[in-house]
Design an enzyme around this catalytic site. Structure first.
Site, PDB file in Angstrom:
ATOM      1  N   LYS A 135      33.603  39.813  58.812  1.00 11.23           N
ATOM      2  CA  LYS A 135      34.972  39.295  58.947  1.00 11.23           C
ATOM      3  C   LYS A 135      35.401  39.231  60.412  1.00 11.23           C
ATOM      4  CE  LYS A 135      35.279  39.273  54.457  1.00 11.23           C
ATOM      5  NZ  LYS A 135      35.244  38.042  53.679  1.00 11.23           N
ATOM      6  N   ARG A 161      39.220  46.753  53.016  1.00  6.90           N
ATOM      7  CA  ARG A 161      39.757  46.330  54.308  1.00  6.90           C
ATOM      8  C   ARG A 161      41.203  46.783  54.414  1.00  6.90           C
ATOM      9  NH1 ARG A 161      40.932  41.666  54.177  1.00  6.90           N
ATOM     10  NH2 ARG A 161      39.998  40.986  52.231  1.00  6.90           N
ATOM     11  N   TYR A 182      33.818  51.448  56.238  1.00  8.32           N
ATOM     12  CA  TYR A 182      33.765  50.617  55.044  1.00  8.32           C
ATOM     13  C   TYR A 182      33.664  49.116  55.331  1.00  8.32           C
ATOM     14  CZ  TYR A 182      34.248  48.796  50.488  1.00  8.32           C
ATOM     15  OH  TYR A 182      33.968  48.115  49.335  1.00  8.32           O
ATOM     16  N   HIS A 230      36.377  30.847  55.424  1.00  7.20           N
ATOM     17  CA  HIS A 230      36.090  31.848  54.394  1.00  7.20           C
ATOM     18  C   HIS A 230      35.633  31.117  53.129  1.00  7.20           C
ATOM     19  CE1 HIS A 230      37.796  35.583  52.058  1.00  7.20           C
ATOM     20  NE2 HIS A 230      36.518  35.697  52.299  1.00  7.20           N
ATOM     21  N   ASN A 274      32.368  26.633  34.606  1.00  7.09           N
ATOM     22  CA  ASN A 274      32.957  25.974  35.782  1.00  7.09           C
ATOM     23  C   ASN A 274      32.081  24.817  36.261  1.00  7.09           C
ATOM     24  OD1 ASN A 274      35.077  27.748  35.662  1.00  7.09           O
ATOM     25  ND2 ASN A 274      34.227  29.166  37.173  1.00  7.09           N
ATOM     26  N   CYS A 292      37.891  36.762  44.245  1.00  5.93           N
ATOM     27  CA  CYS A 292      38.313  35.735  43.285  1.00  5.93           C
ATOM     28  C   CYS A 292      37.114  34.957  42.746  1.00  5.93           C
ATOM     29  CB  CYS A 292      39.307  34.766  43.923  1.00  5.93           C
ATOM     30  SG  CYS A 292      40.942  35.469  44.141  1.00  5.93           S
ATOM     31  N   GLY A 337      29.997  30.222  33.966  1.00  2.59           N
ATOM     32  CA  GLY A 337      29.078  29.084  33.973  1.00  2.59           C
ATOM     33  C   GLY A 337      29.747  27.770  33.588  1.00  2.59           C
ATOM     34  N   THR A 353      31.311  34.733  44.943  1.00  4.03           N
ATOM     35  CA  THR A 353      29.895  35.045  44.731  1.00  4.03           C
ATOM     36  C   THR A 353      29.422  34.486  43.383  1.00  4.03           C
ATOM     37  OG1 THR A 353      30.184  37.014  46.078  1.00  4.03           O
ATOM     38  CG2 THR A 353      28.185  36.907  44.728  1.00  4.03           C
ATOM     39  N   ASP A 397      30.237  33.629  51.141  1.00  4.96           N
ATOM     40  CA  ASP A 397      31.485  34.151  51.719  1.00  4.96           C
ATOM     41  C   ASP A 397      31.976  33.389  52.955  1.00  4.96           C
ATOM     42  OD1 ASP A 397      33.591  36.082  51.631  1.00  4.96           O
ATOM     43  OD2 ASP A 397      32.648  37.198  53.257  1.00  4.96           O
ATOM     44  N   SER A 452      39.385  36.835  48.809  1.00  4.96           N
ATOM     45  CA  SER A 452      38.442  37.910  48.483  1.00  4.96           C
ATOM     46  C   SER A 452      38.591  38.336  47.027  1.00  4.96           C
ATOM     47  CB  SER A 452      38.711  39.129  49.377  1.00  4.96           C
ATOM     48  OG  SER A 452      38.542  38.793  50.721  1.00  4.96           O
ATOM     49  N   ARG A 460      30.927  47.765  45.987  1.00  6.00           N
ATOM     50  CA  ARG A 460      30.195  46.596  46.487  1.00  6.00           C
ATOM     51  C   ARG A 460      28.686  46.795  46.455  1.00  6.00           C
ATOM     52  NH1 ARG A 460      33.379  41.992  48.545  1.00  6.00           N
ATOM     53  NH2 ARG A 460      35.492  42.728  48.188  1.00  6.00           N
TER      54      ARG A 460
HETATM   55  O1  SAT Z   1      35.296  44.184  52.631  1.00  8.18           O
HETATM   56  S1  SAT Z   1      34.985  42.782  53.010  1.00  8.18           S
HETATM   57  O2  SAT Z   1      35.995  42.281  53.931  1.00  8.18           O
HETATM   58  O3  SAT Z   1      33.689  42.723  53.656  1.00  8.18           O
HETATM   59  C1  SAT Z   1      34.929  41.803  51.619  1.00  8.18           C
HETATM   60  C2  SAT Z   1      36.077  40.889  51.466  1.00  8.18           C
HETATM   61  O4  SAT Z   1      37.229  41.321  51.522  1.00  8.18           O
HETATM   62  O5  SAT Z   1      35.855  39.680  51.261  1.00  8.18           O
HETATM   63 MN    MN Z   2      35.272  37.436  51.768  1.00 10.90          MN
END
Ligand code: SAT
Ligand code: MN
Length: 591
Positions: free
Chosen positions: A215, A78, A206, A235, A503, A259, A501, A262, A284, A257, A376
């Site tokens: 986003k 981004r 992208y 978020h 956590n 961190c 795990g 997922t 997300d 993002s 990604r």
């Molecule tokens: O590239 S994205 O914005 O989709 C992923 C992210 O930054 O969380």
């Molecule tokens: Mn994100």
């Protein structure tokens, strides 16, 4: 050229048709293709993308339905400096967003888009953010000249005919226009028009720049709509914790993002936690609204995961490893000679050679990484073996806890709980995190990232804090608010907490707090676990002393932290709710 040839155009919605016509007149594509979201369509577009070299077919025995894509090397994340919030008055966008007047930006975009699809096809991509039939769900239509975007949108959103079903005759849909142009950073803009529910993105191909449901609609436009309509676009991941006796507790968590949202959303409890299970709702984004029973309900507006690949393995995220075995688009990882993908931190042996994310030959001796740090996967959530049975429920799931967190080497303890909602809002509003590869620039520097929304809030951040405070009045049983930091280090740079795990131990304390099953001690920062109550059983070599260290509160570090927090507060001072200034004063006095 007629835009809506009978038999090809698949909606009767006159507003959609008129709008597509107008954009086609501007962009002048050779063809218009109205997507229906079917499997046949996916197969045809995939085959075309392979023929054109946009996708590489991976080994279908090993990775059925999986494809490989490389983005332009100048286009890998981004770009916040190219992202604009275009409100009539600059103050509405606030000092943390780039701003341009809508008239001026529309004119600029018209100039760039004019004739830009000559010789190309314009795809009309209807999609839903949220489950079909949910009162929280929003409709979007994205026009794009990128097959990669069409195929990725099909994974990430509920794409196809069902969007027109939800829309009916209504004019209420997000108008998204994406033109790749020549993918030149000098002509790259992601422009949001919140008042028009519209987005124009040019010059990129992208992820977050171009999958406009994510986003752009779900967060920037969504946050703006949520403020006006009495809900919250955040978020945040959403997960369900099931205890051995079947009690289910849902939590939402905001981390910046890259961190580990997922990984946390797909956590597998360590062996010691027999009978405990984590269910994923989303990784997300959360849209949250008070329900009829007075609790806060959340849906995941997305239908797939756009996750960071490097470091994904059976230790960090065994569920993701399973999820990305099929129907997945990999972008900017390494490509092995036998049609497999590879990345730093993948399970198994390192390949003797492969092509790196730029397409250059790579060997284990290469200085560069094979996979880009922000490479990604785009994988459908239906592949997730731990997908929560309510991930598709139109009413969403009731949220008991909200967790804030960032990547901090110092200052921030592993876990503490806010005294109440407004104190929790202050904790979220002052969040800081070291910057990651998810956005261009500043790697590793700590920056304020309130609620992990700094790059994603579609209006004035001060008004956004006010909205959080206002929401309290609409929620009879508000979620408890917590702060976590998995990334604290000792003086020698070693992590003070094992993470991944493990956590689960922190999560269990959080859930126990929500359900009245555990005690806490009051500190300067908030409530923390008693060391003797915090479950460290089965954690090899992890001593209570180490736990005390990861939980320690250093007043000197906190004085510095307060000064750093002030930077953001000064920036948005004119719109900053006074409640947050009072919270700051209370913290100072406790310290
Ligand atoms: O590239 S994205 O914005 O989709 C992923 C992210 O930054 O969380
Ligand atoms: Mn994100």
């Amino acid at each position: 050229m007629s835009t809506c040839i009978p038999g090809t155009c698949n909606t009767k919605n006159p507003t959609v048709i008129r709008w597509v016509e107008a954009q086609a007149k501007l962009c002048q594509p050779d063809h218009i293709y109205w997507c229906d979201g079917s499997v046949a369509e996916k197969d045809a577009l995939t085959a075309e993308a392979v023929t054109k070299g946009i996708l590489v077919k991976l080994d279908q025995k090993k990775l059925p339905g999986c494809y490989y894509h490389r983005s332009n090397p100048n286009d890998v994340a981004r770009v916040e400096q190219c992202t604009y919030i275009c409100t009539p008055i600059q103050e509405e966008a606030g000092p943390t967003n780039n701003w341009m007047a809508p008239k001026e930006m529309y004119a600029k975009m018209r100039g760039l888009c004019e004739g830009s699809m000559k010789g190309r096809t314009m795809y009309v991509v209807p999609y839903l953010m949220g489950p079909l039939g949910s009162p929280l769900t929003k409709v979007g239509v994205e026009l794009t000249d990128s097959i990669y975007v069409v195929l990725s949108m099909r994974v990430m959103a509920r794409m196809g005919q069902q969007a027109y079903t939800q829309l009916g005759d209504s004019e209420d849909f997000n108008r998204g226009l994406h033109c790749m142009l020549d993918v030149n950073p000098d002509r790259r803009f992601i422009a949001h028009f919140p008042q028009d529910n519209a987005v124009i993105s040019v010059g990129s191909n992208y992820g977050g720049n171009v999958l406009l449901g994510k986003k752009c609609l779900a967060l920037r436009i969504g946050s703006y709509l949520g403020r006006n309509e009495g809900w919250m676009a955040e978020h945040m991941l959403i997960l369900g914790v099931e205890s051995p006796d079947g009690e289910k507790t849902y939590v939402a968590a905001a981390f910046p993002s890259a961190c580990g949202k997922t990984n946390f959303a797909m956590l597998v409890p360590p062996a010691h936690f027999k009978g405990w299970k984590i269910w994923t709702v989303g990784d997300d984004i959360a849209w949250m609204k008070p329900g009829p029973d007075g609790r806060l309900y959340a849906i995941n507006p997305e239908a797939g995961y756009f996750g960071v690949v490097p470091g994904t393995n059976s230790k960090s995220n065994p569920i993701a490893v399973k999820t990305i075995q099929r129907d997945t688009i990999y972008t900017n990882v390494g490509l092995t000679p036998d049609g497999d993908v590879w990345w730093e931190g993948k399970d198994g042996p390192v390949p003797k050679e492969c092509l790196d994310w730029r397409g250059n030959k790579w060997t284990p001796d290469s200085k560069e990484k094979a996979a880009h740090a922000n490479s990604r996967f785009a994988a459908p959530m239906a592949n997730n073996p731990s997908l929560d049975p309510k991930a598709d429920a139109p009413e969403g799931v009731p949220i008991s806890a909200i967790i804030f967190g960032g990547r901090r080497a110092d200052t921030m303890p592993l876990i503490y709980q806010s005294f109440n909602w407004i104190h929790g809002v202050y904790i979220g509003a002052t969040m800081g995190s070291e910057m990651t590869a998810a956005a261009v620039g500043g790697l590793g520097q700590v920056r304020r990232d309130p609620m992990a929304m700094l790059p994603f809030c579609g209006y004035n951040m001060g008004d956004y804090f006010r909205h959080w405070i206002t929401m309290r009045k609409l929620i009879k049983y508000p979620p408890r608010i917590f702060n976590v930091n998995w990334f604290r280090k000792d003086k020698d740079g070693n992590f003070l907490w094992p993470g991944y795990g493990e956590n689960m131990r922190v999560l269990k304390w959080i859930v126990d707090r929500c359900n009245g099953h555990s005690n806490a001690v009051e500190t300067q920062l908030g409530w923390v676990p008693y060391a003797k109550d915090f479950d460290l059983k089965g954690l090899a070599n992890y001593t209570p002393e180490k736990f005390n260290q990861v939980q320690s509160i250093n007043n000197d570090e906190w004085r510095r932290e307060l000064l750093l927090q002030d930077e953001l507060f000064m920036k948005i001072y004119t719109h900053l709710p006074k409640e947050l200034i009072f919270q700051r004063e209370l913290l100072v006095s406790r310290l």
